[in-house]
Write a protein that holds these residues in place. Structure first.
Motif, PDB file in Angstrom:
ATOM      1  N   GLY A  87       1.001  -1.312   0.052  1.00  0.00           N
ATOM      2  CA  GLY A  87       0.092  -0.017  -0.075  1.00  0.00           C
ATOM      3  C   GLY A  87       0.915   1.148  -0.048  1.00  0.00           C
ATOM      4  N   THR A  88       0.485   2.079   0.935  1.00  0.00           N
ATOM      5  CA  THR A  88       1.411   3.321   1.097  1.00  0.00           C
ATOM      6  C   THR A  88       2.009   3.565   2.572  1.00  0.00           C
ATOM      7  OG1 THR A  88      -0.452   4.753   1.736  1.00  0.00           O
ATOM      8  CG2 THR A  88       0.078   4.507  -0.586  1.00  0.00           C
ATOM      9  N   VAL A  89       2.642   4.231   2.941  1.00  0.00           N
ATOM     10  CA  VAL A  89       3.253   4.492   4.171  1.00  0.00           C
ATOM     11  C   VAL A  89       2.218   4.988   4.678  1.00  0.00           C
ATOM     12  CG1 VAL A  89       4.823   6.030   5.610  1.00  0.00           C
ATOM     13  CG2 VAL A  89       5.691   4.947   3.464  1.00  0.00           C
ATOM     14  N   GLY A  90       1.338   5.898   4.453  1.00  0.00           N
ATOM     15  CA  GLY A  90       0.367   6.468   4.973  1.00  0.00           C
ATOM     16  C   GLY A  90      -0.894   5.302   5.548  1.00  0.00           C
ATOM     17  N   SER A  91      -1.128   4.352   4.346  1.00  0.00           N
ATOM     18  CA  SER A  91      -2.035   3.446   4.770  1.00  0.00           C
ATOM     19  C   SER A  91      -1.686   2.587   5.613  1.00  0.00           C
ATOM     20  CB  SER A  91      -2.545   2.467   3.628  1.00  0.00           C
ATOM     21  OG  SER A  91      -1.615   1.966   2.854  1.00  0.00           O
ATOM     22  N   ASN A  92      -0.415   2.262   5.836  1.00  0.00           N
ATOM     23  CA  ASN A  92       0.128   1.464   7.082  1.00  0.00           C
ATOM     24  C   ASN A  92       0.066   1.934   8.237  1.00  0.00           C
ATOM     25  OD1 ASN A  92       1.663  -1.452   6.226  1.00  0.00           O
ATOM     26  ND2 ASN A  92       1.684   0.043   4.507  1.00  0.00           N
ATOM     27  N   VAL A  93       0.328   3.360   8.272  1.00  0.00           N
ATOM     28  CA  VAL A  93       0.243   4.077   9.736  1.00  0.00           C
ATOM     29  C   VAL A  93      -1.204   4.318  10.072  1.00  0.00           C
ATOM     30  CG1 VAL A  93       0.424   6.268  10.761  1.00  0.00           C
ATOM     31  CG2 VAL A  93       2.313   5.416   9.160  1.00  0.00           C
ATOM     32  N   THR A  94      -2.164   4.500   9.340  1.00  0.00           N
ATOM     33  CA  THR A  94      -3.666   4.752   9.674  1.00  0.00           C
ATOM     34  C   THR A  94      -4.633   3.611   9.718  1.00  0.00           C
ATOM     35  OG1 THR A  94      -4.284   5.555   7.373  1.00  0.00           O
ATOM     36  CG2 THR A  94      -3.229   7.164   9.022  1.00  0.00           C
ATOM     37  N   ALA A 111       6.399  11.506  17.030  1.00  0.00           N
ATOM     38  CA  ALA A 111       6.894  10.651  18.513  1.00  0.00           C
ATOM     39  C   ALA A 111       7.609   9.573  17.899  1.00  0.00           C
ATOM     40  CB  ALA A 111       5.501  10.535  19.170  1.00  0.00           C
ATOM     41  N   SER A 112       7.254   8.856  16.962  1.00  0.00           N
ATOM     42  CA  SER A 112       7.870   7.576  16.303  1.00  0.00           C
ATOM     43  C   SER A 112       8.948   7.872  15.294  1.00  0.00           C
ATOM     44  CB  SER A 112       6.643   6.794  15.569  1.00  0.00           C
ATOM     45  OG  SER A 112       6.420   7.335  14.499  1.00  0.00           O
ATOM     46  N   ALA A 113       9.502   9.120  15.225  1.00  0.00           N
ATOM     47  CA  ALA A 113      10.425   9.256  14.205  1.00  0.00           C
ATOM     48  C   ALA A 113       9.976   8.747  12.836  1.00  0.00           C
ATOM     49  CB  ALA A 113      11.663   8.837  14.639  1.00  0.00           C
ATOM     50  N   ALA A 114       8.784   8.430  12.540  1.00  0.00           N
ATOM     51  CA  ALA A 114       8.310   8.234  11.144  1.00  0.00           C
ATOM     52  C   ALA A 114       8.288   9.379  10.209  1.00  0.00           C
ATOM     53  CB  ALA A 114       7.045   7.406  11.163  1.00  0.00           C
ATOM     54  N   ILE A 115       8.133  10.480  10.846  1.00  0.00           N
ATOM     55  CA  ILE A 115       8.028  11.905  10.029  1.00  0.00           C
ATOM     56  C   ILE A 115       9.426  11.630   9.066  1.00  0.00           C
ATOM     57  CG2 ILE A 115       9.447  13.185  11.994  1.00  0.00           C
ATOM     58  CD1 ILE A 115       6.513  14.337   9.536  1.00  0.00           C
ATOM     59  N   HIS A 116      10.603  11.373   9.559  1.00  0.00           N
ATOM     60  CA  HIS A 116      11.825  11.295   8.635  1.00  0.00           C
ATOM     61  C   HIS A 116      11.612  10.242   7.599  1.00  0.00           C
ATOM     62  CE1 HIS A 116      13.601  13.738  11.431  1.00  0.00           C
ATOM     63  NE2 HIS A 116      13.226  13.042  12.441  1.00  0.00           N
ATOM     64  N   VAL A 117      10.821   9.417   7.534  1.00  0.00           N
ATOM     65  CA  VAL A 117      10.387   8.318   6.677  1.00  0.00           C
ATOM     66  C   VAL A 117       9.464   9.079   5.586  1.00  0.00           C
ATOM     67  CG1 VAL A 117       9.409   6.077   6.024  1.00  0.00           C
ATOM     68  CG2 VAL A 117      10.504   6.341   8.220  1.00  0.00           C
ATOM     69  N   VAL A 118       8.580   9.783   6.059  1.00  0.00           N
ATOM     70  CA  VAL A 118       7.701  10.415   5.258  1.00  0.00           C
ATOM     71  C   VAL A 118       8.524  11.736   4.412  1.00  0.00           C
ATOM     72  CG1 VAL A 118       5.802  12.036   5.103  1.00  0.00           C
ATOM     73  CG2 VAL A 118       5.772  10.162   6.620  1.00  0.00           C
ATOM     74  N   GLY A 121       5.844  11.744   0.255  1.00  0.00           N
ATOM     75  CA  GLY A 121       5.447  11.653   1.581  1.00  0.00           C
ATOM     76  C   GLY A 121       4.383  10.490   2.088  1.00  0.00           C
ATOM     77  N   MET A 122       3.220  10.754   2.535  1.00  0.00           N
ATOM     78  CA  MET A 122       2.515   9.690   3.004  1.00  0.00           C
ATOM     79  C   MET A 122       2.080   8.782   2.002  1.00  0.00           C
ATOM     80  SD  MET A 122       1.891   9.864   6.681  1.00  0.00           S
ATOM     81  CE  MET A 122       0.242   9.166   7.109  1.00  0.00           C
ATOM     82  N   SER A 147      10.386  -2.333   0.428  1.00  0.00           N
ATOM     83  CA  SER A 147      10.686  -1.368  -0.107  1.00  0.00           C
ATOM     84  C   SER A 147      11.518  -0.160   0.764  1.00  0.00           C
ATOM     85  CB  SER A 147       9.679  -0.498  -1.194  1.00  0.00           C
ATOM     86  OG  SER A 147       8.366  -0.043  -0.553  1.00  0.00           O
ATOM     87  N   LEU A 148      11.384  -0.430   2.207  1.00  0.00           N
ATOM     88  CA  LEU A 148      11.657   0.178   3.065  1.00  0.00           C
ATOM     89  C   LEU A 148      12.856  -0.187   3.881  1.00  0.00           C
ATOM     90  CD1 LEU A 148       8.400   1.429   4.701  1.00  0.00           C
ATOM     91  CD2 LEU A 148       9.864   2.760   2.714  1.00  0.00           C
ATOM     92  N   SER A 149      13.695   0.406   4.451  1.00  0.00           N
ATOM     93  CA  SER A 149      14.888  -0.115   5.348  1.00  0.00           C
ATOM     94  C   SER A 149      14.349  -0.844   6.535  1.00  0.00           C
ATOM     95  CB  SER A 149      15.826   0.911   5.528  1.00  0.00           C
ATOM     96  OG  SER A 149      15.318   1.944   6.485  1.00  0.00           O
ATOM     97  N   GLY A 150      15.055  -1.414   7.342  1.00  0.00           N
ATOM     98  CA  GLY A 150      14.824  -2.028   8.632  1.00  0.00           C
ATOM     99  C   GLY A 150      14.264  -0.876   9.595  1.00  0.00           C
ATOM    100  N   GLY A 151      15.090   0.045   9.705  1.00  0.00           N
ATOM    101  CA  GLY A 151      14.779   1.133  10.467  1.00  0.00           C
ATOM    102  C   GLY A 151      13.467   1.862  10.276  1.00  0.00           C
ATOM    103  N   GLN A 152      13.165   2.159   8.785  1.00  0.00           N
ATOM    104  CA  GLN A 152      11.885   2.661   8.191  1.00  0.00           C
ATOM    105  C   GLN A 152      10.636   1.987   8.783  1.00  0.00           C
ATOM    106  OE1 GLN A 152      13.068   3.460   4.304  1.00  0.00           O
ATOM    107  NE2 GLN A 152      13.487   5.386   4.579  1.00  0.00           N
ATOM    108  N   ARG A 153      10.765   0.678   8.403  1.00  0.00           N
ATOM    109  CA  ARG A 153       9.812  -0.235   8.801  1.00  0.00           C
ATOM    110  C   ARG A 153       9.229  -0.216  10.150  1.00  0.00           C
ATOM    111  NH1 ARG A 153      12.428  -3.649   5.156  1.00  0.00           N
ATOM    112  NH2 ARG A 153      13.304  -4.813   6.926  1.00  0.00           N
ATOM    113  N   GLN A 154      10.391  -0.235  10.889  1.00  0.00           N
ATOM    114  CA  GLN A 154      10.076  -0.165  12.690  1.00  0.00           C
ATOM    115  C   GLN A 154       9.434   1.100  12.919  1.00  0.00           C
ATOM    116  OE1 GLN A 154      14.030  -0.765  14.775  1.00  0.00           O
ATOM    117  NE2 GLN A 154      13.135  -2.587  15.313  1.00  0.00           N
TER     118      GLN A 154
END
Length: 227
Positions: free
Chosen positions: A72-79, A97-104, A110-111, A121-128
Protein backbone atom coordinates in the motif's frame (compact mmCIF):
# COMPACT_ATOMS: atom_id res chain seq x y z
CA UNK A 1 6.68 -14.32 37.82
CA UNK A 2 4.50 -11.93 39.80
CA UNK A 3 4.22 -8.49 38.24
CA UNK A 4 1.63 -5.74 38.54
CA UNK A 5 1.66 -2.75 36.22
CA UNK A 6 -0.48 0.14 37.39
CA UNK A 7 -2.67 2.30 35.18
CA UNK A 8 -0.73 5.16 33.55
CA UNK A 9 2.63 3.53 34.32
CA UNK A 10 5.52 3.40 31.86
CA UNK A 11 7.43 0.21 32.72
CA UNK A 12 10.55 -1.31 31.22
CA UNK A 13 11.04 -5.08 31.21
CA UNK A 14 14.55 -6.47 30.76
CA UNK A 15 15.11 -10.17 30.12
CA UNK A 16 18.80 -11.16 30.10
CA UNK A 17 17.73 -14.26 28.15
CA UNK A 18 16.11 -12.94 24.92
CA UNK A 19 13.81 -15.96 24.66
CA UNK A 20 12.14 -14.91 27.92
CA UNK A 21 11.12 -11.62 26.32
CA UNK A 22 9.82 -13.46 23.26
CA UNK A 23 7.75 -15.76 25.48
CA UNK A 24 6.31 -12.92 27.56
CA UNK A 25 5.25 -10.99 24.47
CA UNK A 26 3.74 -14.11 22.88
CA UNK A 27 1.61 -14.82 25.95
CA UNK A 28 0.43 -11.22 26.28
CA UNK A 29 -0.49 -11.09 22.59
CA UNK A 30 -2.82 -14.07 22.92
CA UNK A 31 -0.78 -16.22 20.57
CA UNK A 32 -0.28 -18.86 23.26
CA UNK A 33 -3.19 -21.13 24.12
CA UNK A 34 -4.51 -20.81 27.68
CA UNK A 35 -3.61 -24.46 28.31
CA UNK A 36 0.04 -23.78 27.47
CA UNK A 37 0.87 -21.35 30.28
CA UNK A 38 0.28 -21.35 34.02
CA UNK A 39 -1.06 -18.64 36.28
CA UNK A 40 -3.30 -15.75 35.28
CA UNK A 41 -2.94 -12.64 33.15
CA UNK A 42 -5.38 -10.03 34.38
CA UNK A 43 -6.37 -6.99 32.33
CA UNK A 44 -8.13 -4.51 34.59
CA UNK A 45 -8.79 -7.35 36.99
CA UNK A 46 -10.37 -9.62 34.34
CA UNK A 47 -8.61 -12.80 33.15
CA UNK A 48 -7.31 -12.01 29.68
CA UNK A 49 -8.38 -15.34 28.20
CA UNK A 50 -12.03 -14.66 29.07
CA UNK A 51 -12.16 -11.38 27.11
CA UNK A 52 -13.37 -11.58 23.52
CA UNK A 53 -10.35 -11.26 21.22
CA UNK A 54 -11.37 -8.08 19.40
CA UNK A 55 -12.23 -6.35 22.68
CA UNK A 56 -9.02 -7.54 24.29
CA UNK A 57 -6.98 -6.18 21.37
CA UNK A 58 -8.67 -2.78 21.68
CA UNK A 59 -7.54 -2.55 25.27
CA UNK A 60 -4.21 -4.40 25.13
CA UNK A 61 -2.16 -4.01 21.97
CA UNK A 62 1.08 -5.95 21.67
CA UNK A 63 3.45 -4.79 18.94
CA UNK A 64 6.00 -7.59 18.32
CA UNK A 65 9.61 -7.01 17.41
CA UNK A 66 9.18 -8.53 13.95
CA UNK A 67 6.08 -6.91 12.51
CA UNK A 68 4.98 -6.86 8.89
CA UNK A 69 3.75 -4.00 6.77
CA UNK A 70 1.32 -4.61 3.94
CA UNK A 71 1.39 -3.52 0.31
CA UNK A 72 0.00 0.00 0.00
CA UNK A 73 1.43 3.32 1.07
CA UNK A 74 3.30 4.55 4.12
CA UNK A 75 0.18 6.47 5.06
CA UNK A 76 -2.18 3.51 4.77
CA UNK A 77 0.17 1.41 6.90
CA UNK A 78 0.20 4.08 9.61
CA UNK A 79 -3.52 4.80 9.70
CA UNK A 80 -4.93 1.30 9.16
CA UNK A 81 -7.45 0.60 11.89
CA UNK A 82 -7.67 4.23 12.94
CA UNK A 83 -11.11 4.70 11.36
CA UNK A 84 -12.36 7.19 8.76
CA UNK A 85 -12.33 10.20 11.09
CA UNK A 86 -8.68 10.11 12.02
CA UNK A 87 -7.38 13.38 13.48
CA UNK A 88 -4.68 14.63 11.11
CA UNK A 89 -3.10 16.70 13.88
CA UNK A 90 -2.76 13.60 16.03
CA UNK A 91 -1.33 11.67 13.09
CA UNK A 92 1.34 14.38 12.84
CA UNK A 93 2.10 14.05 16.57
CA UNK A 94 2.41 10.29 16.18
CA UNK A 95 4.73 10.63 13.19
CA UNK A 96 7.02 12.87 15.23
CA UNK A 97 6.83 10.69 18.36
CA UNK A 98 7.83 7.57 16.40
CA UNK A 99 10.36 9.45 14.21
CA UNK A 100 8.38 8.14 11.23
CA UNK A 101 8.14 11.75 10.12
CA UNK A 102 11.62 11.28 8.65
CA UNK A 103 10.37 8.32 6.61
CA UNK A 104 7.63 10.56 5.22
CA UNK A 105 9.75 13.63 4.50
CA UNK A 106 12.66 11.79 2.87
CA UNK A 107 10.34 10.72 0.02
CA UNK A 108 8.81 13.23 -2.37
CA UNK A 109 5.45 11.42 -2.21
CA UNK A 110 5.28 11.77 1.57
CA UNK A 111 2.49 9.67 3.10
CA UNK A 112 1.63 8.45 -0.42
CA UNK A 113 5.03 6.76 -0.76
CA UNK A 114 4.51 3.21 -1.99
CA UNK A 115 5.21 0.46 0.53
CA UNK A 116 5.82 -2.98 -0.96
CA UNK A 117 4.53 -6.21 0.57
CA UNK A 118 6.10 -6.78 4.01
CA UNK A 119 7.66 -3.32 3.72
CA UNK A 120 10.35 -4.61 1.37
CA UNK A 121 10.76 -1.18 -0.24
CA UNK A 122 11.73 0.39 3.10
CA UNK A 123 14.83 -0.07 5.23
CA UNK A 124 14.65 -1.98 8.51
CA UNK A 125 14.69 1.22 10.53
CA UNK A 126 11.97 2.77 8.37
CA UNK A 127 9.76 -0.30 8.79
CA UNK A 128 10.20 -0.17 12.57
CA UNK A 129 9.23 3.50 12.72
CA UNK A 130 6.15 3.06 10.53
CA UNK A 131 5.03 0.06 12.61
CA UNK A 132 5.58 2.04 15.82
CA UNK A 133 3.56 4.96 14.44
CA UNK A 134 0.72 2.55 13.61
CA UNK A 135 0.77 1.16 17.15
CA UNK A 136 0.86 4.61 18.77
CA UNK A 137 -2.00 5.88 16.61
CA UNK A 138 -4.37 3.26 18.06
CA UNK A 139 -4.14 4.94 21.49
CA UNK A 140 -4.53 1.53 23.10
CA UNK A 141 -5.07 1.85 26.88
CA UNK A 142 -2.29 -0.72 27.39
CA UNK A 143 0.49 -0.92 24.81
CA UNK A 144 3.32 -3.47 24.85
CA UNK A 145 6.28 -2.71 22.60
CA UNK A 146 8.97 -5.35 22.02
CA UNK A 147 12.37 -3.93 21.02
CA UNK A 148 10.91 -1.19 18.78
CA UNK A 149 14.21 0.58 18.02
CA UNK A 150 16.82 -2.07 17.23
CA UNK A 151 17.22 -0.91 13.61
CA UNK A 152 17.56 2.83 14.19
CA UNK A 153 20.58 4.95 15.09
CA UNK A 154 21.28 6.27 18.58
CA UNK A 155 20.00 9.80 17.90
CA UNK A 156 16.71 8.48 16.51
CA UNK A 157 16.41 6.02 19.39
CA UNK A 158 16.62 8.83 21.95
CA UNK A 159 14.04 10.82 19.98
CA UNK A 160 11.68 7.82 19.92
CA UNK A 161 12.11 7.24 23.66
CA UNK A 162 11.19 10.84 24.39
CA UNK A 163 8.36 10.67 21.85
CA UNK A 164 6.72 7.60 23.41
CA UNK A 165 7.01 9.07 26.89
CA UNK A 166 5.61 12.44 25.84
CA UNK A 167 2.77 11.14 23.66
CA UNK A 168 1.43 8.49 26.03
CA UNK A 169 2.41 9.79 29.46
CA UNK A 170 2.62 13.59 29.40
CA UNK A 171 -0.28 15.71 28.26
CA UNK A 172 0.27 19.28 27.09
CA UNK A 173 -0.57 20.58 30.55
CA UNK A 174 2.08 18.39 32.14
CA UNK A 175 -0.43 15.86 33.44
CA UNK A 176 -0.42 12.17 32.59
CA UNK A 177 -2.39 10.93 29.58
CA UNK A 178 -3.82 7.86 31.31
CA UNK A 179 -2.17 5.25 29.10
CA UNK A 180 -0.11 2.30 30.28
CA UNK A 181 3.00 1.28 28.34
CA UNK A 182 5.29 -1.72 28.76
CA UNK A 183 8.62 -1.66 26.93
CA UNK A 184 10.23 -5.09 26.65
CA UNK A 185 13.70 -3.98 25.68
CA UNK A 186 17.39 -3.77 26.48
CA UNK A 187 17.72 -0.25 25.06
CA UNK A 188 19.21 2.17 27.62
CA UNK A 189 17.56 5.09 25.85
CA UNK A 190 14.09 3.58 26.20
CA UNK A 191 14.66 2.31 29.73
CA UNK A 192 15.87 5.74 30.85
CA UNK A 193 12.41 7.29 30.26
CA UNK A 194 10.47 4.63 32.19
CA UNK A 195 8.99 5.04 35.66
CA UNK A 196 10.62 1.78 36.72
CA UNK A 197 12.36 -1.24 35.27
CA UNK A 198 11.91 -4.89 36.21
CA UNK A 199 14.43 -7.61 35.37
CA UNK A 200 13.03 -11.07 34.63
CA UNK A 201 14.73 -14.44 34.46
CA UNK A 202 13.64 -18.02 35.05
CA UNK A 203 13.10 -17.23 38.73
CA UNK A 204 10.70 -14.37 37.97
CA UNK A 205 11.35 -10.75 38.91
CA UNK A 206 14.93 -10.68 40.21
CA UNK A 207 15.51 -6.90 40.31
CA UNK A 208 13.44 -3.75 40.21
CA UNK A 209 14.18 -0.03 40.28
CA UNK A 210 14.87 2.93 38.06
CA UNK A 211 17.21 2.58 35.12
CA UNK A 212 19.80 4.77 36.83
CA UNK A 213 19.66 2.84 40.11
CA UNK A 214 19.91 -0.57 38.45
CA UNK A 215 22.76 0.60 36.22
CA UNK A 216 24.70 1.54 39.36
CA UNK A 217 23.84 -1.43 41.57
CA UNK A 218 23.01 -4.52 39.50
CA UNK A 219 25.78 -6.27 37.59
CA UNK A 220 23.38 -8.51 35.64
CA UNK A 221 21.47 -5.43 34.52
CA UNK A 222 24.64 -3.70 33.40
CA UNK A 223 25.65 -6.72 31.32
CA UNK A 224 22.23 -6.90 29.68
CA UNK A 225 21.74 -3.20 29.01
CA UNK A 226 24.95 -1.17 29.04
CA UNK A 227 26.81 -2.08 25.88
Amino acid sequence: MDLTVAASELVGVVTPAPTAGDSLVAVLSGRVARSDYGGEILLGGTPLHTIEHVQARKNLLVEPHDTDLFAGTVGSNVTVGAGPNVDERFVDRVLHASAAIHVVTVHSDGMSTVAAERGASLSGGQRQRVALARALLTQAPVLVLHEPTTAVDAVTEHAVAEGISSLRHRAGDGKGCGFTTILVTSSPALLAVTDRVVVLDSDGVVAEGTHADLARSDERYRRAVLR
